[in-house]
Design an enzyme around this catalytic site. Structure first.
Site: not given
Ligand code: R5P
Length: 302
Positions: A226, A200, A43, A234, A202, A230, A232, A134
């Site tokens: 961007d 893009k 905690e 994208t 997903r 996260s 990487g 975001h």
């Molecule tokens: C998504 O719409 C965001 O703008 C980023 O492009 C996304 O969150 C990147 O995530 P990751 O690195 O997992 O592809």
């Protein structure tokens, strides 16, 4: 010194101690002492050592990687500040968590963004500032919060760094998807060049397919902009697609380098010269500080 704040003091939560110190140095607002630690059972313990009574309190606490921990800490901090008689609580959450779950994509899902926003409001924050949040389906931050809320941007700080460190030849700014157009526009304007965005799709949380829309990138230096890196996926796919079409150098930039697993290596392996991020999420690529962005926002607090 900022005159419109009453006897201000700044605190850095455990997600942003160094950042709060930088903001304190830039603004001249004193840094208060805050102790945050864990009880043996996990905690969170919070104690404000510096007096906050009748003072305007600036609380900086980014919520990355362990968002649940930081969120609970933040709620304890804000509620305590209220109880201790703080005059006004101005919160800076440079990386705002849960923003990507902004809809019920499947039946029964929690729409986390709005739940988190409500928790923050109900704790007693007076104003909330974040950076390159975001905002996809929510359109604007005013649709998320009822209190004063401001979405700042770190893109100009990122581009200052790019300009200082790279000699760009025939540059072009690229946003890897539709949502990134807002940041690509700011970057291109600062660099005095044109911009475009990619398409893009997903496939899963880890996999994306990127299509280039017939741009001529051959022989050009590309700056990708961007909000978040996260996994990487994208950024790496965008770099690969641009390199395939003959881009000369590709510099990848993002505000929030979450960098899950081997995201950084993935992007370099794809052919990027470097990935440049900010300290909203402290990481090996946080070359740029958002302290000036926060300091500037504090200058306009009335
Ligand atoms: C998504 O719409 C965001 O703008 C980023 O492009 C996304 O969150 C990147 O995530 P990751 O690195 O997992 O592809």
């Amino acid at each position: 010194m900022i005159r419109l704040l009453i006897n201000p003091v700044i605190f850095g939560g455990s997600g942003s101690e160094a950042l709060a110190l930088k903001v304190s140095r830039l603004t001249g607002i004193p840094l208060g002492e805050l102790i945050v630690k864990k009880f043996p059972d996990g905690e969170t313990y919070v104690r404000f050592v510096t007096d906050v009574s009748e003072r305007d309190v600036i609380l900086v606490n980014s919520m990355y990687r362990n968002p649940n921990d930081y969120l609970i800490e933040f709620l304890l901090e804000v509620s305590t500040l209220k109880e201790l008689g703080a005059r006004r609580i101005i919160a800076f959450i440079p990386y705002f968590p849960y923003a990507r779950q902004d809809d019920r994509f499947n039946p029964g899902e929690a729409v986390s963004l709005y739940i988190v926003a409500k928790l923050i409001e109900n704790a007693g924050v007076n104003e909330v500032y974040t950076i390159d949040m975001h905002l996809h389906r929510a359109e604007s931050i005013d649709k998320v919060f009822k209190i004063k809320a401001v979405n700042l941007t770190a893109v100009i700080e990122l581009m200052k760094f790019v300009k200082q460190h790279y000699e760009l030849k025939n540059p072009l700014v690229i946003g890897p998807d539709e949502e990134s157009e807002q940041w690509a526009k700011i970057a291109a304007n600062y660099l005095g060049t044109e911009y475009d965005i990619l398409e893009k799709e997903r496939v899963s949380a880890e996999e994306v397919v990127i299509k280039v829309r017939g741009l001529n990138v051959s022989g050009r230096d590309i700056v990708i902009v961007d909000d978040i890196v996260s996994t990487g996926g994208t950024m790496a796919e965008a770099v690969k697609a641009l390199k395939r079409l003959g881009a000369r150098n590709v510099v990848a930039t993002c505000t929030h380098p979450i960098l899950v697993g081997n995201a950084y290596q993935k992007i370099l392996k794809a052919g990027a010269l470097e990935l440049i991020g900010t300290d909203t999420v402290p990481s090996p690529v946080s070359f740029v500080t958002v302290a000036p962005v926060i300091a500037e926002a504090l200058r306009s607090v009335t």
